[in-house]
Scaffold this active site. Structure first.
Site, PDB file in Angstrom:
ATOM      1  N   HIS A   2      30.160  33.594  28.627  1.00 58.27           N
ATOM      2  CA  HIS A   2      29.942  32.175  29.084  1.00 58.27           C
ATOM      3  C   HIS A   2      31.156  30.662  28.768  1.00 58.27           C
ATOM      4  CE1 HIS A   2      28.193  34.946  32.781  1.00 58.27           C
ATOM      5  NE2 HIS A   2      28.986  33.964  33.388  1.00 58.27           N
ATOM      6  N   ASP A  54      33.523  33.981  30.622  1.00 63.47           N
ATOM      7  CA  ASP A  54      34.139  33.439  31.762  1.00 63.47           C
ATOM      8  C   ASP A  54      33.858  32.090  32.107  1.00 63.47           C
ATOM      9  OD1 ASP A  54      34.248  36.224  32.468  1.00 63.47           O
ATOM     10  OD2 ASP A  54      32.993  36.520  34.645  1.00 63.47           O
TER      11      ASP A  54
HETATM   12 ZN   LIG Z   1      31.553  33.556  37.001  1.00 68.10          ZN
END
Ligand SMILES: [Zn+2]
Length: 353
Positions: A310, A165
């Protein structure tokens, strides 16, 4: 004889008196507690320990002076949390950091709300922590739109998906792309729209190298605070930015924090989107070391796991542990007999409209 009688009646009196006191205290205890002043205590310390102000304590006890005597009984009224707070009693082994993790509060917030001058807290201490803003509504969303909201794949085959992400960026996303390329792994990147301008080439590279891109909103808000129109605007803006680079309209949406309203989901599903959360949160941005990420993530892996990681950081956080954990995770998963696949091979979904 009279002496003995006096003594026994005094004893009886004291029993009756104690009983009365207990009843009185008991009634008060429904709302308040009694604290026995210990040598060295100050009014401020006692108030602070119970999340009260000195004034509240003075008022509750109608004290004429702030001087306390050891053994003195003080009524401790219950603290009143603000609208966005709840009260939490510190447990043995708690630290401010752990409480912050548990209640998703940053340390600044905890220090300010609890008027802490140091991070030292004590078991039994009453602290103010954030009230959970929303009830986790994913089961309701899944029931509302079967087959349109996913946490994990339903396969029994040993297949999992890696998802990253918050990208693109030119620091960590590119390192992760290098790594995935060298290890022959295809992953899914949920892109944050306002990270795209100036870094379009990273998005183009994802597509060129066979990865899937999905929509992670434009400005990364909690979409549960947004109207369906606001949600659509967040999604559409990012979709258009990506379409300009790749010619593809992304169909997979991962809302920031996994938060979505029912009305928002109705609108998204109606417009052909699918919502993809995760089943394994690597906590990669929160845990400080690669080792911690591995120890936290590996035991949760099951066939069909969607692993959340991430590839870009908010506020300059160092994601080196994430990058290193990605490499270690790929090796470990393969050793465990897992195949790492893009989301479209784990779920019955199309990546693009
Ligand atoms: Zn996020």
């Amino acid at each position: 004889m009279s002496k003995r009688l006096w003594s026994s009646s005094r004893c009886l009196l004291s029993v009756v008196f104690s009983f009365l006191l207990l009843v009185m205290v008991g009634a008060t205890a429904l709302a308040a507690r009694i604290y026995r002043v210990q040598p060295g205590d100050t009014l401020y310390q006692i108030a602070h320990y119970h999340a009260l102000t000195t004034e509240e304590l003075v008022k509750a006890n109608q004290l004429a002076t702030t001087l306390l005597l050891p053994g003195q009984a003080l009524v401790i009224p219950p603290a009143t949390p603000r609208a966005d707070e709840q009260l939490y009693t510190v447990q043995p082994g708690d630290s401010l950091f752990r409480i912050g993790q548990r209640f998703q509060a940053d340390l600044q917030w905890l220090r300010a709300r609890n008027k802490l001058t140091s991070d030292l807290i004590y078991p039994g201490q009453i602290t103010r922590v954030p009230k959970p803003k929303y009830v986790w509504n994913i089961p309701a969303l899944m029931a509302r739109h079967p087959g349109k909201v996913f946490l994990n794949g339903t396969t029994t085959a040993k297949r999992v998906a890696l998802t990253f992400d918050d990208g693109p960026d030119t620091e960590y996303t590119t390192k992760i792309l290098d790594l995935l390329g060298s290890l022959g792994v295809k992953a899914t990147f949920f892109l944050k729209g306002n990270n795209i301008p100036g870094q379009e080439w990273v998005v183009a590279r994802m597509i060129r190298e066979g990865h899937i891109v999905g929509n992670h909103s434009y400005s990364h808000p909690n979409l549960r605070k947004y109207s369906p129109e606001g949600i659509m605007r967040e999604i559409k803006t990012t979709e258009e930015l990506v379409a300009k680079i790749t010619g593809k309209e992304m169909a997979l949406v991962r809302p920031p924090y996994g938060e979505m309203t029912e009305a928002g989901l109705d609108r998204l599903v109606g417009a052909g989107y699918v919502m993809i959360n995760w089943s394994v949160d690597s906590l990669d941005w929160r845990l400080g070391s690669t080792e911690q990420i591995m120890n936290h993530t590996l035991p949760q892996i099951k066939p069909g796991s969607i692993i959340l990681m991430h590839s870009a950081s908010e506020g300059g956080r160092d994601l080196t542990p994430s990058v290193n954990a990605t490499e270690r995770l790929i090796y470990a998963l393969r050793e465990m007999g897992y195949e790492i696949v893009p989301l479209t091979e784990l779920l019955p979904v199309w990546a693009y409209k």
